[in-house]
Design a protein around this motif. Structure first.
Motif, PDB file in Angstrom:
ATOM      1  N   ARG A 154       1.065  -1.147  -0.099  1.00 58.18           N
ATOM      2  CA  ARG A 154       0.090  -0.048  -0.066  1.00 58.18           C
ATOM      3  C   ARG A 154       0.919   1.389  -0.112  1.00 58.18           C
ATOM      4  O   ARG A 154       2.081   1.191   0.352  1.00 58.18           O
ATOM      5  N   GLY A 155       0.177   2.214  -0.465  1.00 59.59           N
ATOM      6  CA  GLY A 155       0.991   3.511  -0.621  1.00 59.59           C
ATOM      7  C   GLY A 155       1.672   4.002   0.758  1.00 59.59           C
ATOM      8  O   GLY A 155       0.800   3.947   2.033  1.00 59.59           O
ATOM      9  N   ILE A 156       2.790   4.611   0.783  1.00 62.00           N
ATOM     10  CA  ILE A 156       3.195   5.165   2.048  1.00 62.00           C
ATOM     11  C   ILE A 156       2.152   6.325   2.725  1.00 62.00           C
ATOM     12  O   ILE A 156       2.413   6.610   3.902  1.00 62.00           O
ATOM     13  N   ALA A 157       1.529   6.833   1.975  1.00 57.15           N
ATOM     14  CA  ALA A 157       0.447   7.997   2.607  1.00 57.15           C
ATOM     15  C   ALA A 157      -0.210   7.428   3.661  1.00 57.15           C
ATOM     16  O   ALA A 157      -0.688   8.286   4.563  1.00 57.15           O
ATOM     17  N   THR A 161      -8.285  12.799  -1.811  1.00 56.17           N
ATOM     18  CA  THR A 161      -6.742  13.011  -2.386  1.00 56.17           C
ATOM     19  C   THR A 161      -5.757  12.246  -1.638  1.00 56.17           C
ATOM     20  O   THR A 161      -4.554  12.093  -2.355  1.00 56.17           O
ATOM     21  N   THR A 162      -5.899  11.626  -0.742  1.00 52.86           N
ATOM     22  CA  THR A 162      -4.979  10.715   0.004  1.00 52.86           C
ATOM     23  C   THR A 162      -4.594   9.368  -1.032  1.00 52.86           C
ATOM     24  O   THR A 162      -3.586   9.057  -1.076  1.00 52.86           O
ATOM     25  N   TYR A 163      -5.533   9.365  -1.729  1.00 49.37           N
ATOM     26  CA  TYR A 163      -5.622   7.817  -2.527  1.00 49.37           C
ATOM     27  C   TYR A 163      -5.071   8.103  -4.057  1.00 49.37           C
ATOM     28  O   TYR A 163      -5.003   7.187  -4.876  1.00 49.37           O
ATOM     29  N   GLN A 181      -6.405  -0.705  -4.089  1.00 54.43           N
ATOM     30  CA  GLN A 181      -5.924   0.705  -4.240  1.00 54.43           C
ATOM     31  C   GLN A 181      -6.186   1.677  -2.991  1.00 54.43           C
ATOM     32  O   GLN A 181      -5.718   2.654  -3.134  1.00 54.43           O
ATOM     33  N   THR A 182      -6.508   0.965  -1.984  1.00 54.15           N
ATOM     34  CA  THR A 182      -7.008   1.799  -0.994  1.00 54.15           C
ATOM     35  C   THR A 182      -5.866   1.281   0.183  1.00 54.15           C
ATOM     36  O   THR A 182      -4.989   0.796  -0.059  1.00 54.15           O
ATOM     37  N   PHE A 183      -6.236   1.637   1.462  1.00 59.55           N
ATOM     38  CA  PHE A 183      -5.420   1.302   2.397  1.00 59.55           C
ATOM     39  C   PHE A 183      -6.059   0.502   3.659  1.00 59.55           C
ATOM     40  O   PHE A 183      -5.787   0.182   4.817  1.00 59.55           O
ATOM     41  N   SER A 184      -7.078  -0.226   2.959  1.00 60.46           N
ATOM     42  CA  SER A 184      -7.701  -0.810   3.839  1.00 60.46           C
ATOM     43  C   SER A 184      -7.419  -2.238   4.418  1.00 60.46           C
ATOM     44  O   SER A 184      -6.788  -2.893   3.497  1.00 60.46           O
ATOM     45  N   LEU A 185      -7.462  -2.472   5.546  1.00 58.56           N
ATOM     46  CA  LEU A 185      -7.032  -3.886   6.219  1.00 58.56           C
ATOM     47  C   LEU A 185      -8.190  -4.672   6.598  1.00 58.56           C
ATOM     48  O   LEU A 185      -8.345  -5.754   6.774  1.00 58.56           O
ATOM     49  N   CYS A 235      -7.642  17.557  -6.129  1.00 57.42           N
ATOM     50  CA  CYS A 235      -7.415  16.592  -7.280  1.00 57.42           C
ATOM     51  C   CYS A 235      -7.097  17.276  -8.581  1.00 57.42           C
ATOM     52  O   CYS A 235      -6.117  16.781  -9.237  1.00 57.42           O
ATOM     53  N   GLU A 236      -7.525  18.381  -8.653  1.00 60.93           N
ATOM     54  CA  GLU A 236      -6.813  19.204  -9.763  1.00 60.93           C
ATOM     55  C   GLU A 236      -5.621  19.464  -9.967  1.00 60.93           C
ATOM     56  O   GLU A 236      -4.981  19.324 -10.831  1.00 60.93           O
ATOM     57  N   ALA A 237      -4.872  20.061  -8.692  1.00 59.08           N
ATOM     58  CA  ALA A 237      -3.656  20.022  -8.551  1.00 59.08           C
ATOM     59  C   ALA A 237      -2.778  18.998  -8.868  1.00 59.08           C
ATOM     60  O   ALA A 237      -1.901  19.088  -9.564  1.00 59.08           O
ATOM     61  N   MET A 238      -3.307  17.603  -8.363  1.00 55.19           N
ATOM     62  CA  MET A 238      -2.677  16.610  -8.505  1.00 55.19           C
ATOM     63  C   MET A 238      -2.540  16.257  -9.993  1.00 55.19           C
ATOM     64  O   MET A 238      -1.573  15.713 -10.388  1.00 55.19           O
ATOM     65  N   CYS A 239      -3.544  16.231 -10.691  1.00 54.62           N
ATOM     66  CA  CYS A 239      -3.774  16.064 -12.069  1.00 54.62           C
ATOM     67  C   CYS A 239      -2.971  16.814 -12.922  1.00 54.62           C
ATOM     68  O   CYS A 239      -2.165  16.377 -13.903  1.00 54.62           O
TER      69      CYS A 239
END
Length: 363
Positions: free
Chosen positions: A15-18, A88-90, A116-120, A228-232
Motif C-alpha cells: 500500500r502507498g506510504i501515504a 486526495t490521499t488515494y 488501491q486503498t489502505f483498507s485492512l 485533485c485538480e492540482a494533482m492531475c
C-alpha cells in the motif's frame, strides 16, 4: 464471510506510504514520539517524505500497534484516523472516485479495486430489498488492533462518501459487534456515523437506502476538487510545460472531475468569444483540441496504471460520448488500441475492454 484465503488476498497487499504518514501524523499530534511510532516497522523518516513509496500490510499493522501502545488513553484513535483519509490521499484512484457519475458507480469501482486503498478490513456490498448492506470483516486481523482498524476503515469510508456527495450519507442502521462502550465513545461513534450504532450485534454492518446510490456526484467539495485538480495538473505538466492562455485552458480542463468542458464553455467563462480564444491559442502554437488530447492522454495512462478502470469507465470520466470514441482517440495517440497498450506496458486490463463491469448496486 470471505474464506481465509480470499480474505488474505483482499487485504495483504502493498500500500502507498501515504497511510503511514496519516497514522504517524495522528500520533505526533497527540504527543507520541516519531521513534516510538516507527519502532519495528522498518519505515524510516525519509520514506515518509516520499510521494511514491510503498509499505507492506504487516508494516502498517506494526505501526498501528505502536500507535495504540503510545496512546492507550485515547479510545477514539481509530475514528480520528479515518477522518484524515481524504479522496486526495488515494492519488489517481481518488480522482477516479470523484469523477464517477453516481455514488453507485463509485461504490462499484471502489469495492472492485480495494487494493488501491489502505483498507485492512474486507467488505461485502449487496442490495437487500430497498437497502444497500455493507458488511465489514476483520476476523483475519490480530485481535489487539482489530477494533482500531474497524473504526479507521469505516470512518474513512464515511469521509470519502461525504466528500463524494458533498454532504453526509444518511445511514438507516449501523451495527457493531463490540460491546456497548462508554457514553463518551458512543457519542463519538454517533457523530461520525450520523446515527447511534447498535452495539453487541452479530456483524459489523451498515444499511442505507439503495436510492442514495443513484445520486449523481456533484464534486461539491470544492477543496477536495481543487486538490485533485492540482494533482492531475502536476501529472500533465510533467509531460509538457505550458504558459499563457494555453496554461489557463489546460488547467480549466482539469478543474471539474467527470466533466471536461468544450471550448465554447471555457471561452464563456473567460468572457471572450471562442474565435478570440482560438486566435490566442494559435499565437502560442497550440490548438484547443491538442490541449484536450494532451490532458486526456496523460490521465488515461495514469488511470490505467493506478486505478485499473475499464475502457468504458475511463471514457466516462474523461468526457467521451461512448467507449468507441475513446478507443478511436487512443489509437490516434498511441497507434494501437488500449487493450494492446495495456498488454505492451504490463498494465492490468480492467474488467473488459468494452466497459462492461460487475455492479454491486442494480440500476
Amino acid at each position: 464471510m470471505p474464506s481465509r484465503a480470499s480474505a488474505k488476498n483482499q487485504w495483504d497487499f502493498r500500500r502507498g506510504i501515504a497511510t503511514a504518514r496519516v497514522l504517524v501524523q495522528l500520533g505526533c499530534d497527540h504527543g507520541a514520539s516519531l521513534d516510538a511510532l516507527l519502532a519495528g516497522t522498518q519505515i524510516t523518516p525519509a520514506q515518509l517524505e516520499q510521494s511514491e513509496g510503498e509499505i507492506e500490510a504487516s508494516q502498517e499493522i506494526q505501526l498501528i500497534r505502536n500507535l495504540l501502545q503510545a496512546l492507550p488513553h485515547i479510545p477514539t484513535l481509530g475514528l480520528q484516523a479515518g477522518t484524515r483519509y481524504h479522496i486526495t490521499t488515494y492519488g489517481l484512484w481518488g480522482y477516479a472516485l470523484l469523477s464517477s457519475p453516481t455514488l453507485g458507480d463509485a461504490f462499484s469501482m471502489g469495492s472492485r479495486m480495494l487494493n488501491q486503498t489502505f483498507s485492512l478490513t474486507t467488505h461485502k456490498v449487496e442490495q437487500v430489498g430497498s437497502q444497500v448492506q455493507i458488511t465489514s470483516f476483520s476476523e483475519h486481523l490480530p485481535e489487539d488492533i482489530r477494533q482500531f482498524v474497524l473504526d479507521r476503515d469505516r470512518s474513512a469510508a464515511i469521509t470519502l462518501q461525504r466528500e463524494l456527495l458533498g454532504k453526509p450519507v444518511p445511514y438507516n442502521i449501523v451495527m457493531m459487534q463490540r460491546a456497548e462502550p462508554s457514553a463518551e465513545l458512543a457519542d463519538a461513534y454517533t457523530q461520525v456515523f450520523g446515527i447511534r450504532p447498535l452495539f453487541g450485534q452479530t456483524h459489523d454492518r451498515s444499511l442505507l437506502d439503495a436510492a442514495v446510490m443513484h445520486a449523481p456526484l456533484p464534486q461539491a467539495n470544492e477543496h477536495t476538487a481543487q486538490m485533485c485538480e492540482a494533482m492531475c495538473r502536476k501529472l500533465v505538466e510533467a509531460r509538457s510545460i505550458r504558459s499563457g492562455m494555453a496554461d489557463t485552458v489546460r488547467n480549466r480542463l482539469l478543474r471539474t472531475p467527470g466533466h471536461i468542458p468544450d471550448m465554447e464553455e471555457i471561452a464563456a467563462e473567460m468572457r471572450v468569444t471562442s474565435r478570440t480564444l482560438r486566435r490566442h491559442l494559435t499565437a502560442e502554437g497550440v490548438t484547443f483540441r491538442s490541449l484536450l488530447e494532451e490532458v486526456r492522454s496523460t490521465l488515461t495512462e495514469e488511470l490505467m496504471a493506478t486505478a485499473d478502470l475499464t475502457h468504458g469507465e475511463i471514457a466516462t470520466r474523461l468526457g467521451y460520448a461512448d467507449v468507441t470514441t475513446f478507443i478511436e482517440a487512443f489509437r490516434r495517440w498511441k497507434g494501437m488500441p488500449p487493450s494492446a497498450f495495456r498488454r505492451e506496458q504490463g498494465l492490468a486490463r480492467g474488467v473488459t475492454g468494452r466497459g462492461i463491469r460487475r455492479r454491486f448496486i442494480p440500476r
